[in-house]
Design a protein around this motif. Structure first.
Motif, PDB file in Angstrom:
ATOM      1  N   ARG A  57       0.824  -1.369  -0.052  1.00 31.65           N
ATOM      2  CA  ARG A  57       0.116   0.005  -0.035  1.00 31.65           C
ATOM      3  C   ARG A  57       0.763   1.163   0.009  1.00 31.65           C
ATOM      4  O   ARG A  57       1.774   1.104   0.919  1.00 31.65           O
ATOM      5  N   VAL A  58       0.832   1.951  -1.116  1.00 31.85           N
ATOM      6  CA  VAL A  58       1.632   3.447  -1.157  1.00 31.85           C
ATOM      7  C   VAL A  58       0.623   4.535  -1.403  1.00 31.85           C
ATOM      8  O   VAL A  58      -0.395   4.516  -2.102  1.00 31.85           O
ATOM      9  N   PRO A  59       1.205   5.794  -1.031  1.00 29.18           N
ATOM     10  CA  PRO A  59       0.600   7.049  -1.123  1.00 29.18           C
ATOM     11  C   PRO A  59       0.707   7.107  -2.812  1.00 29.18           C
ATOM     12  O   PRO A  59       1.532   7.101  -3.410  1.00 29.18           O
ATOM     13  N   ILE A  60      -0.497   7.694  -3.148  1.00 27.67           N
ATOM     14  CA  ILE A  60      -0.404   8.111  -4.664  1.00 27.67           C
ATOM     15  C   ILE A  60       0.557   9.063  -5.098  1.00 27.67           C
ATOM     16  O   ILE A  60       1.242   8.732  -6.325  1.00 27.67           O
ATOM     17  N   ALA A  61       0.946   9.925  -4.035  1.00 30.93           N
ATOM     18  CA  ALA A  61       2.095  10.871  -4.285  1.00 30.93           C
ATOM     19  C   ALA A  61       3.699  10.179  -4.526  1.00 30.93           C
ATOM     20  O   ALA A  61       4.257  10.676  -5.186  1.00 30.93           O
ATOM     21  N   ASP A  62       3.447   8.857  -4.087  1.00 23.77           N
ATOM     22  CA  ASP A  62       4.987   8.418  -4.472  1.00 23.77           C
ATOM     23  C   ASP A  62       4.834   7.291  -5.633  1.00 23.77           C
ATOM     24  O   ASP A  62       6.105   6.830  -6.005  1.00 23.77           O
ATOM     25  N   LEU A  63       3.889   6.985  -6.241  1.00 21.94           N
ATOM     26  CA  LEU A  63       3.733   6.168  -7.251  1.00 21.94           C
ATOM     27  C   LEU A  63       4.664   6.556  -8.502  1.00 21.94           C
ATOM     28  O   LEU A  63       5.267   5.855  -9.002  1.00 21.94           O
ATOM     29  N   HIS A  64       4.791   7.834  -8.670  1.00 27.56           N
ATOM     30  CA  HIS A  64       5.656   8.402  -9.918  1.00 27.56           C
ATOM     31  C   HIS A  64       7.177   7.818  -9.913  1.00 27.56           C
ATOM     32  O   HIS A  64       7.791   7.272 -10.680  1.00 27.56           O
ATOM     33  N   GLY A  65       7.594   8.033  -8.454  1.00 26.17           N
ATOM     34  CA  GLY A  65       8.998   7.823  -8.142  1.00 26.17           C
ATOM     35  C   GLY A  65       9.106   6.109  -8.182  1.00 26.17           C
ATOM     36  O   GLY A  65      10.193   5.693  -8.736  1.00 26.17           O
ATOM     37  N   ILE A  66       8.256   5.468  -7.844  1.00 27.78           N
ATOM     38  CA  ILE A  66       8.520   4.187  -7.635  1.00 27.78           C
ATOM     39  C   ILE A  66       8.414   3.445  -9.131  1.00 27.78           C
ATOM     40  O   ILE A  66       9.403   2.531  -9.522  1.00 27.78           O
ATOM     41  N   ILE A  67       7.463   4.024 -10.015  1.00 24.70           N
ATOM     42  CA  ILE A  67       7.603   3.568 -11.362  1.00 24.70           C
ATOM     43  C   ILE A  67       8.739   3.872 -12.128  1.00 24.70           C
ATOM     44  O   ILE A  67       9.406   3.052 -12.774  1.00 24.70           O
ATOM     45  N   ASP A  68       9.107   5.281 -11.920  1.00 25.81           N
ATOM     46  CA  ASP A  68      10.047   5.729 -12.916  1.00 25.81           C
ATOM     47  C   ASP A  68      11.574   5.010 -12.577  1.00 25.81           C
ATOM     48  O   ASP A  68      12.157   4.943 -13.552  1.00 25.81           O
ATOM     49  N   GLN A  69      11.726   4.646 -11.338  1.00 24.85           N
ATOM     50  CA  GLN A  69      13.016   4.023 -10.989  1.00 24.85           C
ATOM     51  C   GLN A  69      12.940   2.772 -11.976  1.00 24.85           C
ATOM     52  O   GLN A  69      14.235   2.479 -12.142  1.00 24.85           O
ATOM     53  N   LYS A  70      12.145   2.163 -12.029  1.00 22.50           N
ATOM     54  CA  LYS A  70      12.104   0.823 -12.847  1.00 22.50           C
ATOM     55  C   LYS A  70      12.227   0.799 -14.290  1.00 22.50           C
ATOM     56  O   LYS A  70      12.638   0.294 -15.023  1.00 22.50           O
ATOM     57  N   VAL A  71      11.336   1.881 -14.840  1.00 26.02           N
ATOM     58  CA  VAL A  71      11.128   1.905 -16.550  1.00 26.02           C
ATOM     59  C   VAL A  71      11.826   2.931 -17.060  1.00 26.02           C
ATOM     60  O   VAL A  71      11.701   2.962 -18.293  1.00 26.02           O
ATOM     61  N   ASN A  72      12.380   3.841 -16.291  1.00 23.86           N
ATOM     62  CA  ASN A  72      13.190   4.822 -17.026  1.00 23.86           C
ATOM     63  C   ASN A  72      14.391   4.170 -17.644  1.00 23.86           C
ATOM     64  O   ASN A  72      15.326   3.737 -16.947  1.00 23.86           O
ATOM     65  N   PRO A  73      14.668   4.470 -19.105  1.00 25.51           N
ATOM     66  CA  PRO A  73      15.943   3.694 -19.702  1.00 25.51           C
ATOM     67  C   PRO A  73      17.152   4.243 -19.160  1.00 25.51           C
ATOM     68  O   PRO A  73      18.050   3.734 -19.279  1.00 25.51           O
ATOM     69  N   LYS A  74      17.189   5.401 -18.169  1.00 31.24           N
ATOM     70  CA  LYS A  74      18.160   6.018 -17.722  1.00 31.24           C
ATOM     71  C   LYS A  74      18.850   4.947 -17.108  1.00 31.24           C
ATOM     72  O   LYS A  74      20.288   4.659 -16.979  1.00 31.24           O
ATOM     73  N   SER A  75      18.279   4.028 -16.141  1.00 31.71           N
ATOM     74  CA  SER A  75      18.792   3.083 -15.069  1.00 31.71           C
ATOM     75  C   SER A  75      19.673   2.165 -15.981  1.00 31.71           C
ATOM     76  O   SER A  75      20.664   1.590 -15.520  1.00 31.71           O
ATOM     77  N   VAL A  76      19.315   1.918 -17.286  1.00 31.32           N
ATOM     78  CA  VAL A  76      19.940   0.834 -18.021  1.00 31.32           C
ATOM     79  C   VAL A  76      20.959   1.632 -18.617  1.00 31.32           C
ATOM     80  O   VAL A  76      22.114   0.940 -18.756  1.00 31.32           O
ATOM     81  N   PHE A  77      20.672   2.671 -19.153  1.00 29.54           N
ATOM     82  CA  PHE A  77      21.812   3.500 -19.906  1.00 29.54           C
ATOM     83  C   PHE A  77      23.252   3.685 -19.218  1.00 29.54           C
ATOM     84  O   PHE A  77      24.375   3.513 -19.605  1.00 29.54           O
TER      85      PHE A  77
END
Ligand code: GAP
Length: 514
Positions: A490-510
């Protein structure tokens, strides 16, 4: 346990059922070796292309992109050698009337020796248990040694026949090794003939005097003919590269293995122009970088290997393939070739134009050497689908089909699921969706039970599902479910962007590539 062949069939069915890949013009019973990408397929494909484009042109400030036309002046293909030498050796079986590539039939005969070796090793490993020394067994067991010798002898004959373009010898090998047609089961073969793989058409009306032109069989030539355009307008200094993504066409005789060998496909190619004599160091650089690019996706390092070419094209001084473990064995996904100055020199000769580069540091002009990286988008797509597909047993006798797609490539990043279709939950869900959809490809689903909806998202590889329930209305929290672990929190709506971005942003792989 299902065989690799069965799993491959299931994967093909899955691609169709979930909107990844459809047979082309299916309502007319399809067109062999031509496919269409569906709503999820096109997203995955676009993500693969942008991962490649970013790694080549953003992470390398000396690599520029272009998008050249599919049609090119017909002399291009004369100069490149494709008109005279872009051939496959063909053989027909007189009984089944089926046509095969002679080289593929021989490669399959060679693979049979490897299969026999693998069987012997497997048996011995079971017999000896933990004390089994695999290396020693392969070196010393008489039967394994005999198979290996036979395979090597066949390999040597085959390589020599291919290098010398000896079509009679290719046929003799097929006869000597008693290769039979898989359909008729007979050895009633025709002679081996050469078959040009380029599609041709006509440009201009017949009355105007139509000219025969070709659909490009590789994107690379569009780069070569634009070498000076990009170098001059971009004020590029050697070493530098030109990258391109685009369609290529080959009239493949053996249309098999789904999107592995297609007649219309897409390539991502980069030609890197270097000083003569410096090509081997750049060949090594690109070999290593390209392998890193593949492995950074996290599908498993053991699934990749290099395979150096036995038969070097007459213009190449080094060539290797990056192979991936497909359900039908290790197969080429990408080629890295040191092509010397062959292509630019040929274009210089055939066009009568000077295509030399003036090197201000050396104060001399020369035709640059080229190191090429060339990967098929569709093969990359297949390798990712094959490695990601899992039929996973779950507790309680249940099971699910899940695509463990690398999150940066997944077609949809997040699914928004209102628990019920009432009580204001859909409205709240759409609000959450609105917060996320500007940054992530988001999908909304309110039909069926939540369990069924999770399964649907697993099957298309969506990394995150977000459930909106009555508690959301009270405290602005949601449930987030992770695809691979099925864990929920269970997470606050306000945290969703950060949680998702960490995984799906190509930057992490680049970042892993630098
Ligand atoms: N410019 C060099 C070149 O075209 P290639 O080895 O013929 O080299 C490069 O092709 C890549 O293009 C291959 O590694 C493969 O991924 C892809 N490719 C080639 N033929 C294909 C086909 N018929 N269907 C799908 N992909 C293909």
């Amino acid at each position: 346990m299902a065989s690799q062949e069965e799993i491959f069939k299931k994967l093909i069915a899955h691609c169709k059922e979930y909107g990844f890949v459809f047979p082309s013009s299916e309502i007319y019973d399809g067109l062999a070796a031509v496919y269409d990408y569906g709503q999820n397929g096109v997203e995955l494909k676009n993500n693969i292309k942008s991962y490649w484009w970013g790694a080549m042109t953003m992470l390398h400030d000396n690599v520029a992109g272009i998008d050249s036309a599919i049609f090119m002046h017909p002399n291009t293909w004369k100069a490149s050698g494709h008109v005279d030498a872009f051939n496959d050796p063909l053989i027909d079986n007189r009984d089944s009337k089926k046509r095969y590539r002679a080289d593929v039939l021989i490669e399959e005969a060679m693979a049979k020796f490897d299969e026999k070796i693998a069987k012997e090793v497997d048996k011995a490993s079971k017999r000896f248990g933990e004390s089994f020394d695999r290396e020693l067994y392969i070196k010393t067991n008489p039967r394994v040694v005999e198979y290996a010798q036979k395979r090597d002898a066949l390999h040597e004959r085959f390589a020599s026949a291919m290098n010398n373009n000896n079509l009679e010898e290719l046929k003799r090998i097929i006869i000597d090794y008693e290769v039979v047609c898989p359909i008729s089961g007979t050895k009633n073969w025709t002679d081996v003939r050469q078959f040009n793989l380029m599609f041709s058409t006509e440009i201009g009306s017949v009355a105007d005097g139509a000219t025969k032109i070709y659909l490009r069989p590789e994107t690379a030539q569009g780069i070569f003919v634009n070498f000076l355009n990009v170098q001059k307008t971009g004020r590029m200094k050697i070493p530098f590269g030109i990258a391109q993504i685009g369609k290529a066409f080959r009239n493949e005789i053996v249309a098999r293995q789904f999107i592995f060998r297609m007649r219309e496909f897409e390539q991502m190619e980069m030609q890197f122009f270097v000083r003569p004599g410096e090509e081997m160091q750049w060949f090594e650089y690109w070999k290593e970088f390209r392998m890193k690019w593949h492995k950074a996706l996290g599908l498993g390092d053991h699934k990749y290997r290099f395979h150096d070419h036995d038969k070097l094209a007459h213009y190449a001084n080094a060539a290797t393939d990056i192979e991936f473990e497909m359900p039908f064995g290790f197969k080429e996904v990408e080629g890295i070739h040191s092509r010397t100055d062959f292509d630019l020199s040929q274009h210089e000769q055939h066009s009568g134009k000077n295509i030399k580069y003036f090197d201000p540091e050396l104060n001399e002009s020369y035709v640059p050497y080229v190191v090429e990286t060339s990967i098929g988008v569709d093969r990359m797509f297949l390798s990712i689908m094959a490695a990601s597909y899992e039929e996973q047993p779950l507790e309680g006798g249940d099971s699910r089909v899940v695509l463990h797609l690398p999150p940066i490539l997944a077609p949809n990043k997040v699914a928004i699921l209102p628990l019920l279709k009432k009580d204001g939950l859909p409205e709240k869900a759409k609000e959450v969706m609105h917060l996320l959809k500007f940054d992530f490809k988001t999908i909304y689903d309110e039909k069926d039970s939540i369990g069924k909806r999770y399964r649907r998202q697993d099957a298309i590889g969506t990394p995150f599902c977000i459930t909106i329930d009555h508690q959301t209305l009270e405290d602005r929290t949601v449930t987030i479910r992770h695809r691979d672990t099925m864990e929920q929190s269970r997470v606050p709506i306000a945290d969703l962007h950060g949680i998702i971005d960490q995984k799906v942003n190509p930057k992490s792989v680049f970042k892993k590539l630098m």
